[in-house]
Design a protein around this motif. Structure first.
Motif, PDB file in Angstrom:
ATOM      1  N   ALA A   1      34.505  15.320  -8.345  1.00 46.97           N
ATOM      2  CA  ALA A   1      34.347  13.990  -8.926  1.00 46.97           C
ATOM      3  C   ALA A   1      35.687  13.271  -9.011  1.00 46.97           C
ATOM      4  O   ALA A   1      35.778  12.062  -8.736  1.00 46.97           O
ATOM      5  CB  ALA A   1      33.710  14.103 -10.307  1.00 46.97           C
TER       6      ALA A   1
ATOM      7  N   ALA B   1      36.755  12.244  -5.391  1.00 53.91           N
ATOM      8  CA  ALA B   1      35.934  11.133  -4.901  1.00 53.91           C
ATOM      9  C   ALA B   1      36.295   9.826  -5.594  1.00 53.91           C
ATOM     10  O   ALA B   1      36.386   8.767  -4.944  1.00 53.91           O
ATOM     11  CB  ALA B   1      34.455  11.462  -5.093  1.00 53.91           C
ATOM     12  N   ARG B   2      36.526   9.881  -6.895  1.00 53.04           N
ATOM     13  CA  ARG B   2      36.879   8.657  -7.629  1.00 53.04           C
ATOM     14  C   ARG B   2      38.262   8.166  -7.236  1.00 53.04           C
ATOM     15  O   ARG B   2      38.494   6.951  -7.107  1.00 53.04           O
ATOM     16  CB  ARG B   2      36.813   8.924  -9.123  1.00 53.04           C
ATOM     17  CG  ARG B   2      37.121   7.687  -9.950  1.00 53.04           C
ATOM     18  CD  ARG B   2      36.741   7.871 -11.391  1.00 53.04           C
ATOM     19  NE  ARG B   2      36.954   6.651 -12.145  1.00 53.04           N
ATOM     20  CZ  ARG B   2      36.571   6.475 -13.398  1.00 53.04           C
ATOM     21  NH1 ARG B   2      35.929   7.455 -14.037  1.00 53.04           N
ATOM     22  NH2 ARG B   2      36.813   5.338 -14.027  1.00 53.04           N
TER      23      ARG B   2
ATOM     24  N   GLY C   1      37.943   6.291  -4.094  1.00 52.54           N
ATOM     25  CA  GLY C   1      36.892   5.301  -4.046  1.00 52.54           C
ATOM     26  C   GLY C   1      35.737   5.701  -3.145  1.00 52.54           C
ATOM     27  O   GLY C   1      35.124   4.849  -2.488  1.00 52.54           O
ATOM     28  N   GLU C   2      35.432   7.003  -3.135  1.00 55.16           N
ATOM     29  CA  GLU C   2      34.383   7.522  -2.250  1.00 55.16           C
ATOM     30  C   GLU C   2      33.291   8.223  -3.068  1.00 55.16           C
ATOM     31  O   GLU C   2      32.829   9.312  -2.725  1.00 55.16           O
ATOM     32  CB  GLU C   2      34.985   8.483  -1.217  1.00 55.16           C
ATOM     33  CG  GLU C   2      36.016   7.836  -0.314  1.00 55.16           C
ATOM     34  CD  GLU C   2      36.662   8.818   0.660  1.00 55.16           C
ATOM     35  OE1 GLU C   2      36.348  10.035   0.583  1.00 55.16           O
ATOM     36  OE2 GLU C   2      37.482   8.372   1.483  1.00 55.16           O
ATOM     37  N   GLN C   3      32.875   7.570  -4.152  1.00 58.10           N
ATOM     38  CA  GLN C   3      31.868   8.179  -5.012  1.00 58.10           C
ATOM     39  C   GLN C   3      30.574   8.475  -4.275  1.00 58.10           C
ATOM     40  O   GLN C   3      29.845   9.411  -4.633  1.00 58.10           O
ATOM     41  CB  GLN C   3      31.579   7.275  -6.216  1.00 58.10           C
ATOM     42  CG  GLN C   3      32.691   7.254  -7.263  1.00 58.10           C
ATOM     43  CD  GLN C   3      33.720   6.171  -7.000  1.00 58.10           C
ATOM     44  OE1 GLN C   3      33.858   5.711  -5.866  1.00 58.10           O
ATOM     45  NE2 GLN C   3      34.434   5.749  -8.033  1.00 58.10           N
TER      46      GLN C   3
ATOM     47  N   GLN D   1      30.346   9.774  -1.524  1.00 60.10           N
ATOM     48  CA  GLN D   1      30.518  11.054  -0.837  1.00 60.10           C
ATOM     49  C   GLN D   1      30.734  12.203  -1.823  1.00 60.10           C
ATOM     50  O   GLN D   1      31.227  13.261  -1.437  1.00 60.10           O
ATOM     51  CB  GLN D   1      31.715  10.973   0.132  1.00 60.10           C
ATOM     52  CG  GLN D   1      31.583   9.927   1.213  1.00 60.10           C
ATOM     53  CD  GLN D   1      30.473  10.255   2.191  1.00 60.10           C
ATOM     54  OE1 GLN D   1      30.064  11.415   2.328  1.00 60.10           O
ATOM     55  NE2 GLN D   1      29.970   9.237   2.865  1.00 60.10           N
ATOM     56  N   TRP D   2      30.347  12.007  -3.086  1.00 58.51           N
ATOM     57  CA  TRP D   2      30.631  13.019  -4.106  1.00 58.51           C
ATOM     58  C   TRP D   2      30.028  14.370  -3.755  1.00 58.51           C
ATOM     59  O   TRP D   2      30.682  15.418  -3.896  1.00 58.51           O
ATOM     60  CB  TRP D   2      30.088  12.545  -5.454  1.00 58.51           C
ATOM     61  CG  TRP D   2      30.285  13.570  -6.546  1.00 58.51           C
ATOM     62  CD1 TRP D   2      31.426  13.804  -7.238  1.00 58.51           C
ATOM     63  CD2 TRP D   2      29.313  14.500  -7.016  1.00 58.51           C
ATOM     64  NE1 TRP D   2      31.224  14.828  -8.137  1.00 58.51           N
ATOM     65  CE2 TRP D   2      29.935  15.273  -8.023  1.00 58.51           C
ATOM     66  CE3 TRP D   2      27.980  14.756  -6.702  1.00 58.51           C
ATOM     67  CZ2 TRP D   2      29.271  16.271  -8.706  1.00 58.51           C
ATOM     68  CZ3 TRP D   2      27.322  15.754  -7.393  1.00 58.51           C
ATOM     69  CH2 TRP D   2      27.960  16.501  -8.381  1.00 58.51           C
ATOM     70  N   ARG D   3      28.805  14.387  -3.294  1.00 62.37           N
ATOM     71  CA  ARG D   3      28.161  15.668  -2.971  1.00 62.37           C
ATOM     72  C   ARG D   3      28.877  16.353  -1.809  1.00 62.37           C
ATOM     73  O   ARG D   3      29.079  17.573  -1.825  1.00 62.37           O
ATOM     74  CB  ARG D   3      26.685  15.447  -2.630  1.00 62.37           C
ATOM     75  CG  ARG D   3      25.834  15.020  -3.811  1.00 62.37           C
ATOM     76  CD  ARG D   3      24.382  14.875  -3.409  1.00 62.37           C
ATOM     77  NE  ARG D   3      23.572  14.386  -4.513  1.00 62.37           N
ATOM     78  CZ  ARG D   3      23.036  15.179  -5.443  1.00 62.37           C
ATOM     79  NH1 ARG D   3      23.223  16.473  -5.386  1.00 62.37           N
ATOM     80  NH2 ARG D   3      22.315  14.656  -6.425  1.00 62.37           N
TER      81      ARG D   3
ATOM     82  N   TRP E   1      32.028  15.919  -0.948  1.00 61.79           N
ATOM     83  CA  TRP E   1      33.295  16.414  -1.481  1.00 61.79           C
ATOM     84  C   TRP E   1      33.072  17.680  -2.313  1.00 61.79           C
ATOM     85  O   TRP E   1      33.893  18.606  -2.291  1.00 61.79           O
ATOM     86  CB  TRP E   1      33.960  15.342  -2.349  1.00 61.79           C
ATOM     87  CG  TRP E   1      34.845  14.403  -1.588  1.00 61.79           C
ATOM     88  CD1 TRP E   1      34.667  13.060  -1.425  1.00 61.79           C
ATOM     89  CD2 TRP E   1      36.064  14.728  -0.914  1.00 61.79           C
ATOM     90  NE1 TRP E   1      35.681  12.521  -0.677  1.00 61.79           N
ATOM     91  CE2 TRP E   1      36.563  13.532  -0.357  1.00 61.79           C
ATOM     92  CE3 TRP E   1      36.778  15.910  -0.714  1.00 61.79           C
ATOM     93  CZ2 TRP E   1      37.740  13.481   0.386  1.00 61.79           C
ATOM     94  CZ3 TRP E   1      37.961  15.865   0.029  1.00 61.79           C
ATOM     95  CH2 TRP E   1      38.437  14.668   0.572  1.00 61.79           C
TER      96      TRP E   1
END
Length: 337
Positions: A75, A78-79, A82-84, A86-88, A90
């Motif tokens: 998390a 990703a934050r 700025g790729e929230q 793609q959180w899963r 990551w």
């Protein structure tokens, strides 16, 4: 394994998982960081060298704790970028970069406590040396090509390096079992009953192997190259100091009992002047070992426990490498003593 290898493995795994979903440098950077995080426990001082040795690769290498840490790390990464969305992805990259570290360490002989907090058992396959260029170089080569080239198929080089290194690990297990079979047959032919058998590669390769057999009256050490032509192995016999351990160390020294547990019984005890020293037989070879500890000193006719001290024992590098090179080729050259 060494830090460079763990960084390369973490970066390679992360790049393979993320693909083109993010910049390759981001995946490699965070994969490398996560790939080396478990080894930060080496900077923790637990009070003495025996505790430091036996608690390394402990909680920081436990699959359970690494899995719990994954969502928070993923998390944050990703934050940050700025790729929230793609959180899963990551999360998968971070988890694999973290857990492949102890799984690779598992392949060495040291002992990795994978199942904490449910079990403290130190697992070790012992089929690969802590530094092996044939494992590390393909990872680095594939990773560098994948990151420097912008061609559509560049990431395949990373996958190829990862596949080659993984196959090499599999090969190391096959070679280990082959040598173990020869060792058992040789011991049986020589009428030796071994309570424990250890088969590990010598430094930087999987061609020359070291075999240690613990017997009721000591232990045997022998070497086997995959290029040897003789059908049987030859062994040298050494005293193990069972009486010194049983009568002098074990009753009064927690550190001695801890080492006996951690080494799975592959240890020796020797008297050196007024000192009683206990050695881990798994890492090194006669008479040079990585881990030898002074555990007791003789005072007023008694062997009294002391705060452990690590004693360094290293052969001359040039002599050692010369022997290693010649013996790996199948030449029956006596080891340096």
């Amino acid at each position: 394994m060494d830090s460079l290898t763990q960084i390369a493995l973490g970066a390679s795994v992360s790049v393979a998982v993320m693909g083109r979903r993010t910049a390759a440098w981001k995946a490699a950077l965070w994969g490398g960081i996560c790939g080396t995080l478990p080894d930060l426990d080496a900077f923790i001082d637990h009070g003495d060298p025996v505790r430091n040795m036996t608690l390394h690769r402990g909680d920081s290498h436990a699959l359970f704790w690494l899995t719990l840490a994954t969502p928070l790390l993923a998390a944050a990464i990703a934050r940050l970028h700025g790729e929230q969305a793609q959180w899963r992805r990551w999360g998968l990259a971070v988890w694999l970069a973290l857990v492949t570290h102890p799984l690779l360490d598992l392949m060495t002989v040291y002992g990795t406590q994978l199942l904490r907090p449910f079990s403290e058992h130190p697992y070790g396959v012992g089929s690969i040396f802590i530094i092996d260029p044939l494992y590390t170089v393909p990872l680095l080569a594939g990773l560098v090509v994948a990151m420097r080239s912008r061609r559509p198929g560049a990431l395949r080089w990373n996958l190829a390096g990862l596949a080659f290194s993984t196959a090499y690990l599999g090969w190391s297990v096959v070679a280990q079992q082959h040598v173990a079979g020869i060792a058992r047959a040789s011991l049986h032919a020589q009428g030796v009953q071994a309570a424990r058998l250890l088969v590990t590669p010598t430094a930087f390769n999987t061609v020359l192997w070291r075999v240690v057999a613990v017997t009721p009256d000591g232990y045997l050490e022998g070497f086997r190259s995959l290029l040897d032509r003789e059908p049987q192995m030859q062994f040298e016999r050494f005293a193990r100091g069972d009486e010194l351990y049983r009568d002098r160390l074990a009753p009064a020294s927690w550190h001695a009992r801890r080492l006996a547990w951690f080494t799975h019984g592959f240890y020796k005890v020797e008297r050196h002047g007024d000192e009683l020293r206990m050695t881990d037989l798994r890492m090194g070879q006669e008479p040079y070992y990585t881990f030898t500890f002074v555990l007791a000193e003789r005072r007023d006719g008694q062997d009294l426990p002391v705060t452990p001290r690590l004693v360094s024992q290293r052969p001359a590098l040039r002599e050692g490498f010369t022997w290693l090179w010649l013996r790996a080729q199948g030449l029956q050259v006596p080891p340096p003593r």
